[in-house]
Every structure is written in C-alpha cells, then in structure tokens.
Write an enzyme that holds these catalytic residues in place. Structure first.
Site, PDB file in Angstrom:
ATOM      1  N   LYS A 180       0.195   3.424  -2.804  1.00 48.52           N
ATOM      2  CA  LYS A 180      -0.836   4.295  -3.272  1.00 48.52           C
ATOM      3  C   LYS A 180      -0.749   5.669  -3.160  1.00 48.52           C
ATOM      4  O   LYS A 180      -1.386   6.263  -4.421  1.00 48.52           O
ATOM      5  CB  LYS A 180      -1.888   4.006  -2.091  1.00 48.52           C
ATOM      6  CG  LYS A 180      -2.407   2.566  -2.256  1.00 48.52           C
ATOM      7  CD  LYS A 180      -3.435   1.918  -1.095  1.00 48.52           C
ATOM      8  CE  LYS A 180      -3.635   0.538  -1.139  1.00 48.52           C
ATOM      9  NZ  LYS A 180      -4.294   0.103   0.133  1.00 48.52           N
ATOM     10  N   TYR A 195      -3.448  -3.587 -10.175  1.00 52.78           N
ATOM     11  CA  TYR A 195      -3.326  -3.336  -8.872  1.00 52.78           C
ATOM     12  C   TYR A 195      -2.269  -4.356  -7.948  1.00 52.78           C
ATOM     13  O   TYR A 195      -1.266  -3.891  -7.262  1.00 52.78           O
ATOM     14  CB  TYR A 195      -4.463  -3.128  -8.128  1.00 52.78           C
ATOM     15  CG  TYR A 195      -4.681  -3.192  -6.498  1.00 52.78           C
ATOM     16  CD1 TYR A 195      -4.068  -1.894  -5.921  1.00 52.78           C
ATOM     17  CD2 TYR A 195      -4.786  -4.168  -5.825  1.00 52.78           C
ATOM     18  CE1 TYR A 195      -3.939  -1.747  -4.465  1.00 52.78           C
ATOM     19  CE2 TYR A 195      -4.806  -3.944  -4.308  1.00 52.78           C
ATOM     20  CZ  TYR A 195      -4.542  -2.887  -3.696  1.00 52.78           C
ATOM     21  OH  TYR A 195      -4.272  -2.555  -2.457  1.00 52.78           O
ATOM     22  N   SER A 248       0.895  -1.223   0.008  1.00 47.83           N
ATOM     23  CA  SER A 248       0.079  -0.214  -0.028  1.00 47.83           C
ATOM     24  C   SER A 248       0.773   1.294  -0.067  1.00 47.83           C
ATOM     25  O   SER A 248       0.271   2.291  -0.160  1.00 47.83           O
ATOM     26  CB  SER A 248      -1.048   0.000   1.165  1.00 47.83           C
ATOM     27  OG  SER A 248      -2.042  -1.059   1.029  1.00 47.83           O
ATOM     28  N   VAL A 259       1.378  -3.487   4.253  1.00 47.67           N
ATOM     29  CA  VAL A 259       1.600  -4.744   4.891  1.00 47.67           C
ATOM     30  C   VAL A 259       2.843  -5.527   4.849  1.00 47.67           C
ATOM     31  O   VAL A 259       3.114  -6.429   5.149  1.00 47.67           O
ATOM     32  CB  VAL A 259       0.286  -5.640   4.543  1.00 47.67           C
ATOM     33  CG1 VAL A 259      -1.020  -5.057   5.085  1.00 47.67           C
ATOM     34  CG2 VAL A 259       0.077  -5.783   3.152  1.00 47.67           C
ATOM     35  N   TYR A 303      -4.688   4.921   7.619  1.00 50.38           N
ATOM     36  CA  TYR A 303      -6.038   4.219   7.439  1.00 50.38           C
ATOM     37  C   TYR A 303      -6.789   4.591   8.910  1.00 50.38           C
ATOM     38  O   TYR A 303      -6.585   5.944   8.983  1.00 50.38           O
ATOM     39  CB  TYR A 303      -5.677   2.729   7.809  1.00 50.38           C
ATOM     40  CG  TYR A 303      -4.861   1.907   6.862  1.00 50.38           C
ATOM     41  CD1 TYR A 303      -5.150   2.258   5.353  1.00 50.38           C
ATOM     42  CD2 TYR A 303      -3.632   1.023   7.144  1.00 50.38           C
ATOM     43  CE1 TYR A 303      -4.389   1.712   4.603  1.00 50.38           C
ATOM     44  CE2 TYR A 303      -2.979   0.742   6.192  1.00 50.38           C
ATOM     45  CZ  TYR A 303      -3.159   0.870   4.859  1.00 50.38           C
ATOM     46  OH  TYR A 303      -2.455   0.472   4.012  1.00 50.38           O
TER      47      TYR A 303
END
Ligand code: GLN
Length: 405
Positions: A71, A193, A68, A263, A245
């Site tokens: 992103k 992705y 992530s 992660v 998050y």
C-alpha cells in the site's frame, strides 16, 4: 566468530531473531487457504543501508505475498505521478483507528480515511493510469519492481483466492465509487488490487523497498530514482501515522519508525536517511500485524536506539573556530548545517558584524548546507550591506560550493 566479524549488523539482527523466535502467539491468516498453509515458523529479517549494503538473516529468502505492505509503495507511485493535491481529492491522510478492512469513509467527502487501509488502498490503485485492471496492475508491478530492484511474480493461487473471497473489498470499492472517489469501476480497481496483494516478495526485497524510501526515493542497490523526494517524504509520513492500522499510535511510541504490515506476515520499516528493514513471520496478532515482526522491530529499536525521535545529545557546534585576523573575524564552519546550525551560526556571530572589519564565514569545512538555509547564508553579505567606507561587513568563503549558486 569470523562470520560475526564479517557482518556485525547481520549478527545484531540474528541475536534479535533468536530472542523473538520462541514467541508462539498469534495465528497465520486463514481467510484464504493459501495463507493458512504457510509454515508459521518462518522468521527472517533484512536491513539495507542507504549505501545499498544488504544485511540479512534467518529466512530472508523465503517468499510470501506482499499483501498490504504494497500500500505505501502504490501510494508513493500515485503521489509521484499525480501530485499530493490530486491524490488527496480521492483519499485522506488521517489515521482511522480502525481495522484494515473497516468501512471507513469520511462523512462529507466520501474519501477513505487514509491509503494504508483497504478502502484507501483500493482507491490509490484505481488512480494508476490506464482503463483496464491489466494496465493499472502493470504500472503497480513495474513500480514495485523498481522499488525492489528485481522482477516480481504474482502468486496466481493467492490471486484466485483473493478474487473469489474478496467481497468485502468489492463492497469498499463500490462504496468509494458511489461516493465519487474511486477513479475506475469497482471491478477494475479490485482486480488490480487483488493482483497487487498477490505479488510475492521476501524480507530482503522489503528492506530494499524501505531503503528506497529512506534515501528519498533512490533505490540504493540499483541506483535508480524510483520516486521524487517529496513523494518519499509524504509516503513515510502516512506510514508513520497510519501504517500499523489501529496499532499505529502504540507503534509510534514503542518503535518510532514509519512502517507498514501485511497479512502475509511481512513488515517494512524505515529510518529516514539511514536504512530500511524488512521482516517476515506469518503469525499475526488480532490486528493483522506479524507478532514476531513487531517484536523484532521493537527489540531492534530499543536495543540500538532507532526511534526516529530519539534524542542524540546536543549536536556538534557548526562553528569550529573563531579567530581575529587584524580587524576581521574569521569563523571556520564545519559539518552539516541545517536550520538549527544556521540559527546558531547567525545568532552567535552577528555581534561580530561591525563597520570596522569584516566577518568571514568560511565554509571550506562544511560538508552540506540544508536547502532551506542556503539562501540565508548566500544573501547575508547583501542583507548586512557595506560599511560606510565601502568594505564588505560579511564575506562568505565557499570553495566547495556547498551553498549552491
Ligand atoms: N492487511 C492486509 O494485508 C490486507 C490484504 C488483503 N489481501 C485484503 O485486502 O484483505
């Protein structure tokens, strides 16, 4: 000791890593075997200045999948290419307060809440040009390589596992597709992705990528402009509100740096205008953020005053001196003048504007004027107008041209 003197910043990073090394809480991601297999003890950190100087320590060379952390950089590429208006037709900019893989879509628009959670990131990836997953991923990869300043490779085993276990991400893609916000088929978006998540990086790469945001879009190591200043600012803003998050609010108070976790155990953090940081430690907390990465950044921020809202004391006055010269008043200005400095100059010096002599604003000691303040100074003589006898009331001296045209 010699090593410490050669790179005191490395020493500073090292001492923080020494303090967090013993933390053994959390667990490596285990939703795919490749992530479950990584050495949980790995710990690395790097800091890259906006001058392109790299300071690194611990396992800063150890490779892991970006996950992530990709992103914000793909979001940056999307807003750079398409503009904020087009991108936000597809994905929102609001913190979700929910886990990264939440089924999180706005009720009325069907947009994922933000591009830092999976739903939003899959939509962002779908916005890359091209019709196929290969074309979209090629742009993602080329873009991330420009951020990192080197070629990046895909971990094929991770990709295969991500693809074979990625039904929740597919579900998110189908939902956004049915809501009309996904810009490709679900299969194209998720395949691109999954590849994007499987790109391998190290902590140094992450620090360079973050530093590229810190400079306003120019990779400070390669010198290449990767994205526009606007795209860099928008990206850091989304990282600030949504990057960690459902821990984003807590993070903003404790660390105070735009950041993004993944992660794979990586975290990027940016101090806008100053530097980028990358950390790597695979054990994650219950929110999916690296335990020792978070601790490293908390400690660094606290110890060295890195919070972006840190109060640094009253700024140096931009008015270095004020002298009478016959009927005139000469103000020697200095340093960097942004909005507050311009406000001080204009407010403190306006009483010296008169019909008798002129107020001279001398910018020769000024190194920079903020874009928003340039026109205020440049037009001051015209605004103030001439005295009755025809002489200028305000004169601007700008030998270095810091006010632009
Ligand atoms: N938080 C993350 O790093 C999530 C990335 C992971 N590949 C997923 O999509 O579930």
């Amino acid at each position: 000791m010699a090593g410490q003197l050669r790179d005191p910043v490395r020493h500073m990073l090292e001492s923080v890593l020494d303090d967090v090394r013993a933390l053994s809480t959390g667990a490596v991601a285990s939703y795919i075997p490749e992530l479950a297999m990584v050495d949980p003890e790995r710990l690395g950190a790097a800091l890259v200045s906006t001058h392109g100087v790299v300071h690194e320590t611990g396992d800063s060379d150890a490779e892991f999948t970006i996950q992530s952390v990709s992103k914000p950089f793909v979001f940056a590429l999307a807003v750079d290419a398409l503009g904020l208006a087009e991108v936000t037709r597809h994905v929102g900019l609001e913190p979700s307060g929910e886990p990264f893989n939440a089924i999180s879509l706005e009720a009325t628009s069907g947009r994922p809440l933000n591009p830092m959670i999976n739903a939003g990131a899959i939509v962002t990836t779908s916005l890359m040009r091209g019709d196929t997953a290969e074309e979209k991923f090629a742009l993602v990869r080329a873009g991330l390589e420009r951020f990192a300043g080197r070629d990046l490779t895909v971990d094929d085993d991770v990709f295969t596992s991500e693809a074979s276990t990625g039904d929740r991400n597919r579900a998110l893609a189908y939902l956004t597709r049915s809501a009309g916000t996904l810009a490709s088929t679900a299969e194209v978006a998720t395949t691109a992705y999954f590849r994007q998540c499987s790109l391998t990086v190290n902590a140094r790469d992450l620090a360079i990528m973050a530093a590229t945001l810190a400079t306003g879009g120019v990779n400070p190591v390669t010198g290449e402009r990767v994205i526009s200043e606007d795209a860099a600012r928008w990206t850091m803003a989304v990282m600030t509100s949504c990057g960690m998050y459902d821990a984003s609010g807590d993070w903003l108070v404790r660390v105070g740096l735009p950041a993004k976790s993944g992660v794979g155990g990586g975290i990027v953090a940016v101090q806008p205008g100053q530097f980028g940081i990358g950390t790597f430690s695979p054990r994650l907390d219950e929110r999916g953020n690296s335990v020792r990465g978070v601790a490293t950044l908390e400690l660094l921020s606290e110890r060295h005053g890195l919070h972006m809202l840190q109060h640094h004391g009253a700024p140096l006055s931009p008015i270095a001196s004020l002298k009478r010269d016959g009927a005139d008043t000469v103000a020697m200005l200095r340093g960097e003048i942004f909005f507050a400095g311009a406000e001080e100059v204009l407010t403190r010096l306006s009483p010296f504007v008169s019909d008798e002599g002129c107020l001279v604003l001398d910018f020769s000691g000024v190194t920079r004027v903020g874009d928003g303040s340039k026109p205020v100074f440049a037009t001051a003589p015209t605004l103030v107008g001439l005295a009755p006898d025809g002489h200028a009331r305000v004169v601007v001296r700008d030998p270095e041209g810091v006010l632009g045209e």
